[in-house]
Design a protein around this motif. Structure first.
Motif, short mmCIF file in Angstrom:
data_model
loop_
_atom_site.label_atom_id
_atom_site.label_comp_id
_atom_site.label_asym_id
_atom_site.label_seq_id
_atom_site.Cartn_x
_atom_site.Cartn_y
_atom_site.Cartn_z
N CYS A 37 -16.21 4.14 11.80
CA CYS A 37 -16.15 3.42 10.51
C CYS A 37 -15.13 4.06 9.59
O CYS A 37 -14.38 3.35 8.88
CB CYS A 37 -17.53 3.42 9.87
N GLY A 38 -15.07 5.40 9.58
CA GLY A 38 -14.07 6.08 8.75
C GLY A 38 -12.66 5.74 9.18
O GLY A 38 -11.78 5.51 8.33
N ILE A 39 -12.41 5.69 10.48
CA ILE A 39 -11.07 5.35 10.98
C ILE A 39 -10.71 3.92 10.60
O ILE A 39 -9.58 3.63 10.18
CB ILE A 39 -11.01 5.54 12.51
N VAL A 40 -11.68 3.01 10.71
CA VAL A 40 -11.42 1.61 10.35
C VAL A 40 -11.12 1.48 8.86
O VAL A 40 -10.20 0.75 8.44
CB VAL A 40 -12.62 0.73 10.75
N VAL A 41 -11.87 2.23 8.02
CA VAL A 41 -11.63 2.17 6.57
C VAL A 41 -10.25 2.71 6.22
O VAL A 41 -9.51 2.12 5.42
CB VAL A 41 -12.74 2.94 5.83
N ILE A 42 -9.88 3.84 6.82
CA ILE A 42 -8.56 4.43 6.54
C ILE A 42 -7.45 3.50 6.99
O ILE A 42 -6.45 3.30 6.28
CB ILE A 42 -8.45 5.82 7.21
N ALA A 43 -7.60 2.93 8.18
CA ALA A 43 -6.58 1.99 8.67
C ALA A 43 -6.48 0.76 7.76
O ALA A 43 -5.38 0.26 7.50
CB ALA A 43 -6.91 1.58 10.10
N SER A 44 -7.62 0.27 7.28
CA SER A 44 -7.60 -0.89 6.39
C SER A 44 -6.92 -0.56 5.07
O SER A 44 -6.13 -1.36 4.54
CB SER A 44 -9.03 -1.38 6.14
N LEU A 45 -7.22 0.63 4.51
CA LEU A 45 -6.57 1.05 3.27
C LEU A 45 -5.07 1.20 3.45
O LEU A 45 -4.28 0.91 2.54
CB LEU A 45 -7.17 2.36 2.76
N ASP A 46 -4.66 1.67 4.62
CA ASP A 46 -3.23 1.84 4.89
C ASP A 46 -2.54 0.49 5.03
O ASP A 46 -1.46 0.26 4.46
CB ASP A 46 -3.05 2.69 6.14
N LEU A 47 -3.15 -0.40 5.79
CA LEU A 47 -2.52 -1.70 6.02
C LEU A 47 -2.49 -2.55 4.75
O LEU A 47 -1.53 -3.30 4.53
CB LEU A 47 -3.26 -2.45 7.14
N ALA A 48 -3.53 -2.44 3.93
CA ALA A 48 -3.62 -3.24 2.70
C ALA A 48 -3.24 -2.42 1.47
O ALA A 48 -3.80 -2.63 0.39
CB ALA A 48 -5.02 -3.81 2.55
N LEU A 332 -1.49 8.70 2.37
CA LEU A 332 -1.91 7.31 2.54
C LEU A 332 -1.15 6.36 1.62
O LEU A 332 -0.67 5.31 2.06
CB LEU A 332 -3.42 7.20 2.28
N TRP A 333 -1.03 6.72 0.32
CA TRP A 333 -0.48 5.79 -0.68
C TRP A 333 0.67 6.35 -1.47
O TRP A 333 1.12 5.70 -2.42
CB TRP A 333 -1.58 5.35 -1.64
N GLY A 334 1.19 7.51 -1.18
CA GLY A 334 2.34 8.03 -1.89
C GLY A 334 2.00 8.51 -3.30
O GLY A 334 0.92 9.07 -3.54
N PRO A 335 2.90 8.30 -4.27
CA PRO A 335 2.67 8.80 -5.64
C PRO A 335 1.40 8.25 -6.29
O PRO A 335 0.72 8.96 -7.03
CB PRO A 335 3.93 8.33 -6.39
N ILE A 336 1.07 6.97 -6.04
CA ILE A 336 -0.16 6.41 -6.60
C ILE A 336 -1.37 7.16 -6.07
O ILE A 336 -2.31 7.47 -6.81
CB ILE A 336 -0.25 4.91 -6.29
N GLY A 337 -1.35 7.48 -4.79
CA GLY A 337 -2.45 8.24 -4.22
C GLY A 337 -2.56 9.63 -4.81
O GLY A 337 -3.67 10.13 -5.03
N GLY A 338 -1.42 10.26 -5.11
CA GLY A 338 -1.47 11.57 -5.74
C GLY A 338 -2.07 11.52 -7.13
O GLY A 338 -2.73 12.47 -7.56
N PHE A 339 -1.87 10.42 -7.84
CA PHE A 339 -2.43 10.29 -9.20
C PHE A 339 -3.93 10.05 -9.18
O PHE A 339 -4.66 10.59 -10.01
CB PHE A 339 -1.72 9.15 -9.94
N ILE A 340 -4.40 9.23 -8.24
CA ILE A 340 -5.83 8.88 -8.24
C ILE A 340 -6.67 9.80 -7.36
O ILE A 340 -7.89 9.62 -7.29
CB ILE A 340 -6.01 7.42 -7.77
N ALA A 341 -6.05 10.79 -6.69
CA ALA A 341 -6.80 11.62 -5.75
C ALA A 341 -7.91 12.40 -6.45
O ALA A 341 -9.07 12.36 -6.02
CB ALA A 341 -5.84 12.58 -5.04
N VAL A 342 -7.58 13.11 -7.52
CA VAL A 342 -8.59 13.92 -8.21
C VAL A 342 -9.66 13.06 -8.87
O VAL A 342 -10.85 13.37 -8.78
CB VAL A 342 -7.91 14.87 -9.22
N PRO A 343 -9.33 11.95 -9.57
CA PRO A 343 -10.40 11.09 -10.10
C PRO A 343 -11.34 10.55 -9.03
O PRO A 343 -12.56 10.52 -9.23
CB PRO A 343 -9.64 9.97 -10.80
N LEU A 344 -10.81 10.14 -7.88
CA LEU A 344 -11.68 9.65 -6.81
C LEU A 344 -12.55 10.77 -6.26
O LEU A 344 -13.73 10.55 -5.94
CB LEU A 344 -10.84 9.03 -5.70
#
Length: 377
Positions: A37-48, A332-344
């Motif tokens: 399930c974790g692999i599917v979620v990560i792949a879905s987040l990457d594709l979308a 996974l998401w580049g600069p946007i991912g770096g910004f939201i990493a700590v809040p998440l």
């Protein structure tokens, strides 16, 4: 019709097991299902990524405007008007910051050839070291039976094609982000009420209300505190560069404040930038190293003393967990991912703490009920 003889009962057969029972009973199946399930979620987040990245960013940014929205609603301002006003305020802040960056950055982009020539001049003294490294590399290649070097081909049209390819996708993400930010601010109370309807009992609703309040309070406190800290760091860097007679001190202060949102990676990029500024403005080793060292001192004070004091122990996260979260979301998401990493990560830690506290609060009730049950027998 002849009667069929009775068949003997077959013993020893295992009754059929459903998928749910197998997952609950076998830990190997349970962990394997969780990993899949974790692999599917990560792949879905990457594709979308084009869809999920701006939506997640809008939720994180919208949390900052949660408190002003509540105050405006208490004053009787319609929710659609206050949400639209918050989006317009955010757009105005971004455009103001972008306008403040454009003019000095264009000036420094014109100085890139000078910085490169200065860097080449400084590397002349290291020529002997690089020659020895090159000879060692050739010896290793000869020993391993490898010949030739790496060849790089450059396509002149690649940059233009990339701009025309990514510009529509970027604009679509911007529009999606602004629309998600508006509707998130508009429907925050409705989302909370919808979450309360998922639980049929009062205890579950109380946990949901506690989770919403805790997560919103921690996120808003963290984001507002970090914004104030980064603004203070930007002012300190700008004043320091002005005292050191570095050109465009306001630019470097703003850049330091913006990059500091991305923990670890942002300060590292800022050190490289200030090293380039030192190469462009300095002539001696002391003059070249003074800007990056001054920034490192200010960043060290901010990271080791100011931020822990302002946020406190309740908002302090494990540095290793923070590093892994930033590395994962940037991958996974580049600069946007770096910004939201700590809040998440802060949201995940808050949810785990609420679950742990709820489980601990239920344990004394069980321990008190067991003796009463035994006494009744």
């Amino acid at each position: 019709m002849t009667a069929q003889p009775d068949r003997p009962a077959v013993t020893g057969l295992v009754p059929p097991v459903t998928v749910g029972e197998a997952v609950r009973s076998d830990p190997v199946v349970r962990y394997s299902a969780a990993i899949l399930c974790g692999i599917v979620v990560i792949a879905s987040l990457d594709l979308a990524q084009v869809f999920f990245a701006p939506v997640f960013l809008s939720v994180v940014v919208g949390t900052i405007f949660g408190l002003p929205m509540e105050r405006l609603s208490r004053l009787g301002v319609p929710s659609w008007l206050s949400a639209g006003g918050m989006v317009l305020v955010f757009i105005a802040l971004i455009l103001t910051a972008g306008a403040a960056f454009v003019v000095p950055l264009s000036d420094w982009l014109d100085r890139l050839p000078l910085i490169w020539s200065r860097l080449q001049a400084q590397l002349v003294s290291w020529q002997g070291f690089f020659s020895s490294v090159a000879s060692l590399q050739e010896d290793l290649r000869s020993a391993m039976g490898q010949k030739g070097g790496m060849q790089v081909s450059v396509d002149d049209n690649s940059a233009v094609e990339s701009v025309f390819y990514f510009a529509p996708a970027f604009m679509a993400q911007v529009v999606l982000f602004l629309a998600s930010l508006y509707f998130f601010l508009l429907t925050r109370p409705h989302l909370r009420r919808a979450a309360l309807q998922l639980s049929p009992d009062s205890e579950g609703r109380r946990c949901i209300v506690t989770a919403f309040r805790t997560i919103e309070a921690r996120l808003s406190t963290y984001l507002i505190s970090i914004s104030v800290i980064n603004a203070g760091l930007g002012v300190a860097v700008a004043l320091t560069m002005w005292l050191l007679d570095v050109p465009s001190p306001l630019l470097w202060g703003m850049l330091a404040g913006v990059l500091n949102y991305v923990v670890y990676l942002g300060p590292a990029i800022m050190v490289l930038v200030m090293s380039g500024i030192g190469l462009a403005t300095g002539y001696t080793a002391v003059e070249i190293l003074t800007p990056p060292l001054a920034y490192l001192v200010l960043n060290l004070i901010e990271a080791q003393f100011v931020t822990p004091t302002v946020l406190g122990r309740t908002m302090t996260l494990n540095p290793f967990a923070v590093f892994l979260a930033i590395a994962f979301w940037i991958w996974l998401w580049g600069p946007i991912g770096g910004f939201i990493a700590v809040p998440l990560l802060l949201v995940v830690v808050s949810v785990l703490e609420i679950i742990n506290n709820t489980a601990q609060s239920e344990e004394p009730g069980r321990s008190e009920a067991e003796p009463e049950a035994g006494a009744s027998h």
